[in-house]
Scaffold this motif. Structure first.
Motif, short mmCIF file in Angstrom:
data_model
loop_
_atom_site.label_atom_id
_atom_site.label_comp_id
_atom_site.label_asym_id
_atom_site.label_seq_id
_atom_site.Cartn_x
_atom_site.Cartn_y
_atom_site.Cartn_z
N ARG A 1 4.71 -1.31 -2.89
CA ARG A 1 5.65 -1.92 -1.96
C ARG A 1 4.97 -2.09 -0.61
O ARG A 1 4.01 -1.41 -0.28
N TYR A 2 5.50 -3.04 0.20
CA TYR A 2 4.87 -3.39 1.47
C TYR A 2 5.42 -2.54 2.61
O TYR A 2 6.63 -2.57 2.87
N PRO A 3 4.56 -1.80 3.32
CA PRO A 3 5.02 -1.06 4.51
C PRO A 3 5.50 -2.03 5.59
O PRO A 3 5.04 -3.18 5.67
N ARG B 1 1.23 5.03 -6.96
CA ARG B 1 1.47 3.89 -6.07
C ARG B 1 2.85 3.29 -6.31
O ARG B 1 3.31 3.17 -7.44
N GLU B 2 3.47 2.90 -5.22
CA GLU B 2 4.78 2.25 -5.29
C GLU B 2 4.64 0.73 -5.36
O GLU B 2 5.55 0.04 -5.80
N SER C 1 0.79 -1.23 0.00
CA SER C 1 0.00 0.00 0.00
C SER C 1 0.83 1.28 0.00
O SER C 1 0.27 2.37 0.13
N ASN C 2 2.14 1.16 -0.14
CA ASN C 2 2.98 2.37 -0.15
C ASN C 2 2.77 3.19 -1.41
O ASN C 2 2.51 2.65 -2.49
#
Length: 549
Positions: A250-252, A247-248, A239-240
């Motif tokens: 990538r996982y926070p 949107r990236e 959701s990064n």
């Protein structure tokens, strides 16, 4: 560009379907967009562009030519043993290499013969095969005159595939422990076998807590919901944002930290991801390693790495956590061979699964000993990788288990081809193809994505709501959410332009996102799809401005 003819209520109903089933609705609409318009002689100019499925439109020709050349040699070997009207015998092992070498020299113009000779020589040199043994395995295998023995995978073929995985999945730095390989009917069969055997062996039970790293290939979501499993699913969401409206994927850190829960018994991921098509970052891989080391040591990991070859320097989490990880790989996308159904399950010999089975309560051990008791006098010693094989044939048919030998030979030749200069050149070519298509799509759509060196580019997931906010502000994004269903853009695309895409919400991604396959259409088709996406956006913008005036 006008509104769709479907009501909001109709769209809400269709949106409940799996994206791969909803795709069929879009295909029907797109085909109608091509049909004759009422009262007109000329056809609509709309061309159906189905970017909803990931079947590539390229194939690897070199290893296929080698395969067909091998077939001719195999027939000659068969006729040498027993020659009659359409009648041959089983190829003989003794002297097989010498006869193969003679065949190569006597047939220099046979298509594929040079590639075949290179593959055979490379296999002998790299893996130290007995020459007759290797040539006979290939020859007898392509003939298909025997049951698979060993049933898990042919001896030489397994070593070749293990070498291929070491090169492409482990970046030529494999773990020291041996990787055992089970050849399966594509990656889809591998998924089915893994879930089934984990349940059969009591490592997973109905209702257990598992995790999915999302967005993810929809079947992982749908399998977990089946009554057979009914898993309690925790979603680890990418959701990064790289910047506002971009949107990236990538996982926070706080999302990955969900895996610390010791009640979570299994986590599934597709790496590189599907649909965002990004390889797992070293930051996240290290965090998962730390979680396994300190918080959840018995966490099982299933990693589906089919797109790994599209990322330079790709390294599977199976290389970082070999004891915890089941590796799934399919040859389908890289080699353009979805119809061949070529997949593997890899499991290191030193693994926690076998340890967990050995630590089961005696009642469970007795149950499993009875299940596998027809295979050996010591069923408790059967490794999990071999239980997978037995379970794939309901145990009772274990003696005829295994992927068909011609398929295993094709898998072996694909792997050997990759180890040659020609195979590496092919790999870089198909990488360039998907990235060229991505550039054309973005040029037409005028959309922005994050720059990421670990982008495979086989798919792209575009968040249309985030794009709306980036271009026209939050007020416009709010208007879309309040007045339309998230899949409304897909209905408009199919109905009015003939473009078929999949809804990202069906992959447990953002509801307003769409997945575009960059593998199955011609390059310039993606420029057209991009233009159509932009037209849809412009239509929504006009509607918003009209409603605001």
């Amino acid at each position: 560009m006008t509104k769709t003819t479907f009501t909001r209520e109709q769209i809400q109903q269709y949106a409940q379907l799996s994206p791969f089933e909803l795709k069929n609705i879009f295909i029907d609409l797109a085909q109608k967009a091509q049909a004759d318009k009422p009262g007109q002689k000329e056809k609509s100019s709309a061309q159906m562009l189905n970017a909803g499925r990931g079947n590539p439109n390229w194939i690897a020709t070199g290893p296929r030519e080698a395969y067909y050349a091998l077939g001719y040699f195999a027939l000659e070997e068969s006729r040498r043993v027993w020659h009659g009207d359409n009648l041959g015998g089983m190829p003989e092992k003794k002297g097989a290499y010498e006869r193969f070498d003679t065949f190569v020299r006597q047939n220099p113009s046979l298509p594929g013969i040079e590639m075949l000779a290179q593959c055979v020589q490379h296999g002998i040199q790299r893996f130290g095969f007995d020459k007759d043994e290797f040539v006979h395995e290939l020859t007898d295998g392509i003939t298909g005159d025997n049951y698979p023995v060993p049933d898990r995978m042919l001896t030489c073929g397994e070593q070749v595939v293990r070498g291929y995985l070491a090169d492409e999945m482990f970046d030529k730095k494999p773990p020291a422990d041996n990787l055992s390989v089970f050849a399966t009917e594509g990656g889809t069969a591998a998924m089915c076998y893994i879930f089934d055997s984990l349940m059969k062996n009591g490592l997973l039970k109905k209702g257990d807590k598992i995790a999915l790293m999302v967005p993810v290939f929809t079947p992982y979501i749908e399998i977990a919901e089946l009554p057979t499993y009914d898993f309690d699913v925790t979603y680890v969401s990418a959701s990064n944002f790289a910047e506002a409206g971009v949107r990236e994927w990538r996982y926070p850190e706080e999302e990955v930290a969900k895996l610390e829960d010791p009640d979570i018994k299994l986590v599934c991921l597709v790496n590189p991801s599907n649909p965002p098509s990004l390889a797992l970052s070293s930051r996240v891989a290290n965090q998962i390693k730390d979680i396994v080391a300190k918080k959840n040591p018995n966490l099982l990991i299933v990693t589906d790495d089919v797109y790994g070859t599209f990322v330079e320097g790709f390294r599977s989490i199976a290389a970082d956590l070999p004891r915890n990880t089941l590796l799934v790989y399919s040859y389908s996308k890289h080699y353009g061979c979805t119809g061949w159904r070529l997949g593997v399950i890899g499991l290191h010999d030193d693994n926690i699964i076998d340890e967990m089975i050995a630590a089961l309560p005696q009642e469970e051990k007795d149950r499993l000993n009875k299940r596998y008791g027809s295979l050996t006098l010591e069923p408790e010693k059967i490794k999990f990788i071999d239980r997978l094989v037995a379970d794939s044939r309901q145990v009772a048919l274990n003696h005829t288990a295994g992927l068909s030998l011609p398929q295993q030979v094709m898998m072996t030749l694909f792997s050997l081809f990759n180890m040659l200069e020609e195979g590496q050149a092919y790999k870089h070519k198909i990488r360039a193809i998907v990235h060229q298509r991505l550039d054309l799509l973005l040029e037409g759509a005028q959309m922005k994505i994050s720059n990421d060196p670990q982008r495979a580019g086989y798919y792209i997931e575009l968040d249309l709501l985030a794009e709306a906010e980036r271009v026209n502000g939050k007020e416009f994004a709010d208007y879309l959410e309040q007045n339309y269903e998230p899949v409304d853009p897909l209905f408009r695309l199919a109905e009015q332009t003939g473009v078929v895409l999949l809804n990202g919400g069906g992959f447990e991604g953002p509801e307003w996102s769409v997945r575009v396959s960059l593998a199955n259409l011609d390059d310039l088709d993606y420029l057209k799809i991009g233009h159509h996406l932009r037209e849809i956006f412009n239509a929504y913008t006009e509607e918003w401005r009209a409603a605001s005036s």
